[in-house]
Design a protein around this motif. Structure first.
Motif, PDB file in Angstrom:
ATOM      1  N   PHE A  62      13.195 -14.205  -6.668  1.00 28.43           N
ATOM      2  CA  PHE A  62      13.248 -15.610  -6.947  1.00 28.43           C
ATOM      3  C   PHE A  62      12.037 -16.213  -7.492  1.00 28.43           C
ATOM      4  CE2 PHE A  62      12.372 -19.836  -5.213  1.00 28.43           C
ATOM      5  CZ  PHE A  62      13.646 -20.663  -5.614  1.00 28.43           C
ATOM      6  N   VAL A  63      10.918 -15.723  -7.022  1.00 27.16           N
ATOM      7  CA  VAL A  63       9.603 -16.293  -7.606  1.00 27.16           C
ATOM      8  C   VAL A  63       9.569 -15.972  -9.070  1.00 27.16           C
ATOM      9  CG1 VAL A  63       7.012 -16.062  -7.585  1.00 27.16           C
ATOM     10  CG2 VAL A  63       8.373 -16.480  -5.333  1.00 27.16           C
ATOM     11  N   ASN A  64      10.234 -14.908  -9.578  1.00 31.64           N
ATOM     12  CA  ASN A  64       9.869 -14.646 -10.996  1.00 31.64           C
ATOM     13  C   ASN A  64      10.835 -15.468 -11.759  1.00 31.64           C
ATOM     14  OD1 ASN A  64       8.149 -12.600 -10.581  1.00 31.64           O
ATOM     15  ND2 ASN A  64       9.812 -11.186 -10.228  1.00 31.64           N
ATOM     16  N   VAL A  65      11.903 -16.040 -11.256  1.00 27.66           N
ATOM     17  CA  VAL A  65      12.609 -17.136 -11.972  1.00 27.66           C
ATOM     18  C   VAL A  65      12.531 -18.536 -11.794  1.00 27.66           C
ATOM     19  CG1 VAL A  65      14.382 -15.204 -12.476  1.00 27.66           C
ATOM     20  CG2 VAL A  65      14.712 -16.763 -10.527  1.00 27.66           C
ATOM     21  N   ASN A  66      11.523 -18.645 -10.897  1.00 28.63           N
ATOM     22  CA  ASN A  66      11.338 -20.066 -10.583  1.00 28.63           C
ATOM     23  C   ASN A  66      10.547 -20.605 -11.807  1.00 28.63           C
ATOM     24  OD1 ASN A  66      10.097 -22.477  -9.802  1.00 28.63           O
ATOM     25  ND2 ASN A  66       9.412 -21.755  -7.745  1.00 28.63           N
ATOM     26  N   PRO A  67      11.159 -21.961 -12.200  1.00 27.49           N
ATOM     27  CA  PRO A  67      10.472 -22.257 -13.550  1.00 27.49           C
ATOM     28  C   PRO A  67       8.883 -22.894 -13.340  1.00 27.49           C
ATOM     29  CG  PRO A  67      12.193 -23.909 -12.570  1.00 27.49           C
ATOM     30  CD  PRO A  67      12.512 -22.738 -12.019  1.00 27.49           C
ATOM     31  N   VAL A  68       8.620 -23.394 -12.257  1.00 29.49           N
ATOM     32  CA  VAL A  68       7.331 -23.371 -11.793  1.00 29.49           C
ATOM     33  C   VAL A  68       6.445 -22.161 -12.018  1.00 29.49           C
ATOM     34  CG1 VAL A  68       5.534 -24.295 -10.113  1.00 29.49           C
ATOM     35  CG2 VAL A  68       7.791 -25.371 -10.293  1.00 29.49           C
ATOM     36  N   SER A  69       7.038 -20.979 -11.536  1.00 26.96           N
ATOM     37  CA  SER A  69       6.017 -19.761 -11.867  1.00 26.96           C
ATOM     38  C   SER A  69       5.916 -19.568 -13.201  1.00 26.96           C
ATOM     39  CB  SER A  69       7.021 -18.746 -10.882  1.00 26.96           C
ATOM     40  OG  SER A  69       7.202 -18.687  -9.742  1.00 26.96           O
ATOM     41  N   LEU A  70       7.062 -19.840 -13.962  1.00 25.73           N
ATOM     42  CA  LEU A  70       7.076 -19.757 -15.540  1.00 25.73           C
ATOM     43  C   LEU A  70       5.759 -20.381 -16.088  1.00 25.73           C
ATOM     44  CD1 LEU A  70      10.625 -19.686 -16.624  1.00 25.73           C
ATOM     45  CD2 LEU A  70       9.318 -17.667 -16.163  1.00 25.73           C
ATOM     46  N   VAL A  71       5.517 -21.646 -15.496  1.00 34.67           N
ATOM     47  CA  VAL A  71       4.744 -22.513 -16.149  1.00 34.67           C
ATOM     48  C   VAL A  71       3.253 -22.022 -15.854  1.00 34.67           C
ATOM     49  CG1 VAL A  71       3.739 -24.694 -15.986  1.00 34.67           C
ATOM     50  CG2 VAL A  71       6.113 -24.586 -16.262  1.00 34.67           C
ATOM     51  N   ILE A  72       3.080 -21.708 -14.242  1.00 35.11           N
ATOM     52  CA  ILE A  72       1.820 -21.337 -13.663  1.00 35.11           C
ATOM     53  C   ILE A  72       1.475 -20.002 -14.496  1.00 35.11           C
ATOM     54  CG2 ILE A  72       0.950 -20.192 -11.729  1.00 35.11           C
ATOM     55  CD1 ILE A  72       2.569 -22.211 -10.315  1.00 35.11           C
ATOM     56  N   SER A  73       2.273 -19.062 -14.694  1.00 38.52           N
ATOM     57  CA  SER A  73       1.919 -17.585 -15.556  1.00 38.52           C
ATOM     58  C   SER A  73       1.512 -18.193 -16.954  1.00 38.52           C
ATOM     59  CB  SER A  73       3.444 -16.929 -15.676  1.00 38.52           C
ATOM     60  OG  SER A  73       3.653 -16.335 -14.299  1.00 38.52           O
ATOM     61  N   ALA A  74       2.175 -19.076 -17.599  1.00 41.85           N
ATOM     62  CA  ALA A  74       1.694 -19.337 -19.018  1.00 41.85           C
ATOM     63  C   ALA A  74       0.418 -20.088 -18.799  1.00 41.85           C
ATOM     64  CB  ALA A  74       2.801 -20.533 -19.460  1.00 41.85           C
ATOM     65  N   LEU A  75       0.014 -20.889 -17.925  1.00 46.41           N
ATOM     66  CA  LEU A  75      -1.334 -21.516 -17.657  1.00 46.41           C
ATOM     67  C   LEU A  75      -2.320 -20.511 -17.217  1.00 46.41           C
ATOM     68  CD1 LEU A  75      -0.333 -24.667 -15.208  1.00 46.41           C
ATOM     69  CD2 LEU A  75      -1.170 -24.603 -17.713  1.00 46.41           C
ATOM     70  N   ARG A  76      -2.105 -19.412 -16.791  1.00 48.37           N
ATOM     71  CA  ARG A  76      -2.908 -18.483 -16.331  1.00 48.37           C
ATOM     72  C   ARG A  76      -3.464 -17.506 -17.663  1.00 48.37           C
ATOM     73  NH1 ARG A  76      -0.611 -16.938 -10.604  1.00 48.37           N
ATOM     74  NH2 ARG A  76      -1.460 -18.647  -9.386  1.00 48.37           N
ATOM     75  N   ASP A  77      -2.403 -17.269 -18.487  1.00 42.57           N
ATOM     76  CA  ASP A  77      -2.560 -16.667 -19.803  1.00 42.57           C
ATOM     77  C   ASP A  77      -3.470 -17.429 -20.798  1.00 42.57           C
ATOM     78  OD1 ASP A  77      -1.193 -14.503 -18.749  1.00 42.57           O
ATOM     79  OD2 ASP A  77       0.495 -15.093 -20.121  1.00 42.57           O
ATOM     80  N   LEU A  78      -3.396 -18.684 -20.620  1.00 45.25           N
ATOM     81  CA  LEU A  78      -3.840 -19.500 -21.712  1.00 45.25           C
ATOM     82  C   LEU A  78      -5.275 -19.879 -21.358  1.00 45.25           C
ATOM     83  CD1 LEU A  78      -1.099 -22.176 -22.503  1.00 45.25           C
ATOM     84  CD2 LEU A  78      -2.111 -20.641 -24.256  1.00 45.25           C
ATOM     85  N   MET A  79      -5.373 -20.321 -19.955  1.00 49.51           N
ATOM     86  CA  MET A  79      -6.610 -20.681 -19.397  1.00 49.51           C
ATOM     87  C   MET A  79      -7.722 -19.540 -19.211  1.00 49.51           C
ATOM     88  SD  MET A  79      -5.631 -24.042 -17.044  1.00 49.51           S
ATOM     89  CE  MET A  79      -7.039 -24.632 -16.919  1.00 49.51           C
ATOM     90  N   ASN A  80      -6.889 -18.822 -18.375  1.00 51.13           N
ATOM     91  CA  ASN A  80      -8.071 -17.469 -17.877  1.00 51.13           C
ATOM     92  C   ASN A  80      -8.264 -16.543 -18.915  1.00 51.13           C
ATOM     93  OD1 ASN A  80      -7.853 -18.780 -15.460  1.00 51.13           O
ATOM     94  ND2 ASN A  80      -6.237 -17.640 -14.512  1.00 51.13           N
ATOM     95  N   ASP A  81      -7.421 -16.263 -19.934  1.00 54.50           N
ATOM     96  CA  ASP A  81      -7.345 -15.307 -20.774  1.00 54.50           C
ATOM     97  C   ASP A  81      -7.358 -15.508 -22.386  1.00 54.50           C
ATOM     98  OD1 ASP A  81      -7.157 -13.265 -18.748  1.00 54.50           O
ATOM     99  OD2 ASP A  81      -4.990 -13.299 -19.012  1.00 54.50           O
ATOM    100  N   GLY A  82      -7.031 -16.667 -22.649  1.00 56.73           N
ATOM    101  CA  GLY A  82      -7.269 -17.357 -23.903  1.00 56.73           C
ATOM    102  C   GLY A  82      -5.976 -16.759 -24.739  1.00 56.73           C
ATOM    103  N   ASP A  83      -4.859 -16.224 -24.200  1.00 56.44           N
ATOM    104  CA  ASP A  83      -3.823 -15.662 -24.760  1.00 56.44           C
ATOM    105  C   ASP A  83      -2.554 -16.431 -24.958  1.00 56.44           C
ATOM    106  OD1 ASP A  83      -5.525 -13.632 -25.263  1.00 56.44           O
ATOM    107  OD2 ASP A  83      -4.782 -12.692 -23.451  1.00 56.44           O
ATOM    108  N   VAL A  84      -1.946 -16.673 -25.915  1.00 56.84           N
ATOM    109  CA  VAL A  84      -0.630 -17.184 -26.276  1.00 56.84           C
ATOM    110  C   VAL A  84       0.501 -16.002 -26.071  1.00 56.84           C
ATOM    111  CG1 VAL A  84       1.158 -18.636 -27.596  1.00 56.84           C
ATOM    112  CG2 VAL A  84      -1.488 -18.938 -27.653  1.00 56.84           C
ATOM    113  N   THR A  85       0.860 -15.979 -24.776  1.00 56.86           N
ATOM    114  CA  THR A  85       1.726 -14.503 -24.459  1.00 56.86           C
ATOM    115  C   THR A  85       3.267 -15.267 -24.596  1.00 56.86           C
ATOM    116  OG1 THR A  85       1.835 -14.964 -22.295  1.00 56.86           O
ATOM    117  CG2 THR A  85      -0.068 -13.840 -23.456  1.00 56.86           C
ATOM    118  N   ALA A  86       4.248 -14.367 -24.390  1.00 55.93           N
ATOM    119  CA  ALA A  86       5.633 -14.423 -24.013  1.00 55.93           C
ATOM    120  C   ALA A  86       5.782 -15.611 -22.840  1.00 55.93           C
ATOM    121  CB  ALA A  86       6.555 -13.260 -23.820  1.00 55.93           C
ATOM    122  N   ASN A  87       5.059 -15.552 -21.859  1.00 51.37           N
ATOM    123  CA  ASN A  87       5.154 -16.686 -20.726  1.00 51.37           C
ATOM    124  C   ASN A  87       4.907 -17.774 -21.070  1.00 51.37           C
ATOM    125  OD1 ASN A  87       5.244 -14.409 -18.768  1.00 51.37           O
ATOM    126  ND2 ASN A  87       3.068 -14.088 -18.645  1.00 51.37           N
TER     127      ASN A  87
END
Length: 276
Positions: free
Chosen positions: A224-249
């Protein structure tokens, strides 16, 4: 025949003028901006409306970081990259709840009865407050990031990554606000909107990867967590802010926001039109 009975030039021009049956796109934009300005004036006169985007991010960031930091990541510094992005999504979700509550309060007070008599686009009273709330989301995101930096958070994505995450938080907040706008048009009171919104907000926030890694959860809950839209946003935030990567997330997060808007914006307008 007396010329006094003949219409003058100005009267003839008025009689021949074509009546506009519906506002143009330009009129709709102007009227939506006017409604946004009205919403901003209400916020200025009611400072308590800013508590959820000013005090709450500060309290939650410090509280979750110091309480769970050592238990989950071993130290507060190691936990900050996880919790800051989670708090960003949580505060955006909390802030957008107010959209539906304020809408319902205006409807209960008879404000929309006045709007019915005005020659304005029917969607303007909906879009205007949603535009004004962008400032609330920006305020919450800014204070959360600054609080994290003061506590020792050092985003690996640098300034570009932080700006991208800040912008994504605002987009996500604006998108999710249409869910609560729909609740505002359907519920019978502002208290009912608040109750329903809390029932939706808590599962979306705490049944996500906001505060703990998803792989530490039971299998059924992780699914459930993996398909939660809030989880999708958080994963994208971590890729952008923590790694500086524009990923599929990032793409999945934007797609999820688009789907939410595509579903709940028409539902909100349809439900709202029935009351207008």
């Amino acid at each position: 025949m007396s010329t006094a009975l003949l219409p003058d030039h100005d009267t003839t021009e008025v009689l021949n003028r074509t009546l506009v049956t519906r506002p143009s796109l330009h009129d709709t934009v102007d009227q939506s901006l006017a409604m946004a300005w009205r919403a901003l004036k209400k916020m200025r006169r009611n400072p308590e409306q800013w508590f959820d985007v000013t005090l709450q991010p500060l309290l939650f960031t410090a509280m979750f970081a110091y309480i769970f930091g050592g238990a989950i990541s071993g130290s507060v510094e190691d936990y900050l990259p996880i919790v800051i992005t989670g708090i960003l999504a949580q505060t955006a979700l909390t802030a957008c709840m107010a959209t539906g509550i304020q809408l319902r309060e205006d409807m209960d007070k008879g404000v929309f009865d006045r709007f019915k008599a005005l020659p304005i686009a029917r969607i303007a009273p909906l879009v205007g407050p949603a535009m004004a709330d962008l400032i609330r989301y920006a305020t919450a995101a800014t204070l959360t990031i600054l609080t994290g930096i003061l506590m020792g958070y050092r985003p690996g994505g640098g300034v570009p990554g932080v700006l991208a995450g800040w912008l994504l938080t605002i987009v996500a907040g604006w998108s999710l606000a249409w869910i609560f706008t729909y609740f505002g048009t359907r519920a019978r009171s502002a208290q009912a909107v608040q109750g329903i919104s809390m029932m939706v907000m808590f599962p979306l926030t705490f049944l996500s990867n906001a505060f703990v890694p998803a792989d530490t959860l039971p299998g059924w809950l992780e699914a459930f967590v993996n398909v939660n839209p809030v989880s999708l946003v958080i994963s994208a935030l971590r890729d952008l802010m923590n790694d500086g990567d524009v990923t599929a997330n990032v793409g999945w997060a934007l797609l999820g926001c688009g789907i939410v808007v595509a579903i709940f914006l028409p539902l909100s307008v349809r439900s709202y039109n029935k009351k207008m």
